[in-house]
Design a protein around this motif. Sequence first.
Motif, short mmCIF file in Angstrom:
data_model
loop_
_atom_site.label_atom_id
_atom_site.label_comp_id
_atom_site.label_asym_id
_atom_site.label_seq_id
_atom_site.Cartn_x
_atom_site.Cartn_y
_atom_site.Cartn_z
N CYS A 65 0.25 2.94 3.76
CA CYS A 65 0.63 2.30 5.04
C CYS A 65 1.63 1.16 4.88
O CYS A 65 2.08 0.61 5.86
N THR A 102 1.20 -1.87 3.97
CA THR A 102 0.77 -3.25 4.18
C THR A 102 0.60 -3.93 2.83
O THR A 102 0.74 -3.29 1.78
N CYS A 139 -6.86 1.90 4.42
CA CYS A 139 -6.50 3.28 4.10
C CYS A 139 -7.57 3.95 3.26
O CYS A 139 -7.72 5.18 3.28
N CYS A 185 -4.62 0.26 0.24
CA CYS A 185 -5.33 -0.88 0.83
C CYS A 185 -6.73 -0.49 1.29
O CYS A 185 -7.08 0.68 1.34
N CYS A 197 0.85 -1.19 0.00
CA CYS A 197 0.00 0.00 0.00
C CYS A 197 0.88 1.24 0.00
O CYS A 197 1.83 1.34 0.76
ZN ZN Z 1 -2.86 1.07 3.48
#
Ligand code: ZN
Length: 198
Positions: A60, A62, A72, A69, A57
């Motif tokens: 963030c 991830t 987010c 993501c 992402c």
């Molecule tokens: Zn994210």
Amino acid sequence: MSDAGLLNQLIESLRRLPGLGPKSAQRMAFHLLERDRDAGRELARVMAAAMERIGRCERCRTLTEHARCALCSSARRDPSLLCIVEQPSDIVAIEQATDYAGLYFVLGGRLSPLDGIGPEELGLDRLAARFHEPELEEAILAISPTVEGLATAHYIGELARDSRLRLSRIAHGVPLGGELEFVDGGTLAHAFAGRQGL
Ligand code: ZN
């Protein structure tokens, strides 16, 4: 290449999965070949697609197959809270065990100069930029209390120093760093509620 060669390659590949010893890998290979080739083909297809298409992402860090993501992108998450974790699996554990409704940032490890993991590898420049976003009020460190974890937390504390951010840390006694998933939900929820200011 001989048949035995390919079979051995399959077993060796399976052995690289965490928790799979030679016996288990062998059993799994024979199971797929003798009893469930459809499942084997499906596994191969999904695994190849996941390895190609799942990235990080942009916000963030991830794992996600999209630029940003689901967490987010969600309008239901509280943008005043940011929880900083070591691994994407930590997010899953926190989501399952607590009622935390803020956003996340994934470091992807801990500062470890000897292993070549510095601030850049952990995306700390991007984290520092987020600390200055106007809607953010509190950052929660969910980092393991190891020597490297504490050094990482200290570094992040320095990054937050010139912002008006409230920095806290979840209660100690919880093993973290990809291991949050092994902590029972009650303990994790308790550690989260008992977070302390830094
Ligand atoms: Zn994210």
